[in-house]
Scaffold this motif. Structure first.
Motif: not given
Length: 82
Positions: A66-75
């Motif tokens: 869970s710490a390694e999971t980065v939520i990438y929000e696409d602009p």
């Protein structure tokens, strides 16, 4: 009444003897007290410790994931043909 263990329970040590941030060994996930007194414990207690270690390991890997999971929000991306 305690259930008799048929087989001797060996130490879960895998040779990575370092304490993690929560005080458990990073190799076998036993506490300092569990490692210190392992040789004197009966098999019933050892069995409980091994089960607890498996749960600790599972939780540690879940925290790591869970710490390694980065939520990438696409602009907002415009249309390529505009």
């Amino acid at each position: 009444m305690q259930q008799l263990e048929i087989f001797h329970i060996d130490s879960p040590c895998i040779g990575i003897c370092q304490s993690g941030p929560r005080g458990y060994c990073l190799g076998c996930y036993r506490s300092r007290e569990e490692r210190l007194h392992w040789i004197n414990l009966d098999d019933h207690v050892k069995s409980k410790i091994v089960k607890a270690c498996a749960l600790r390991k599972k939780r540690a890997f879940a925290r790591k994931r869970s710490a390694e999971t980065v939520i990438y929000e696409d602009p907002v991306q415009g249309d390529l043909l505009d």
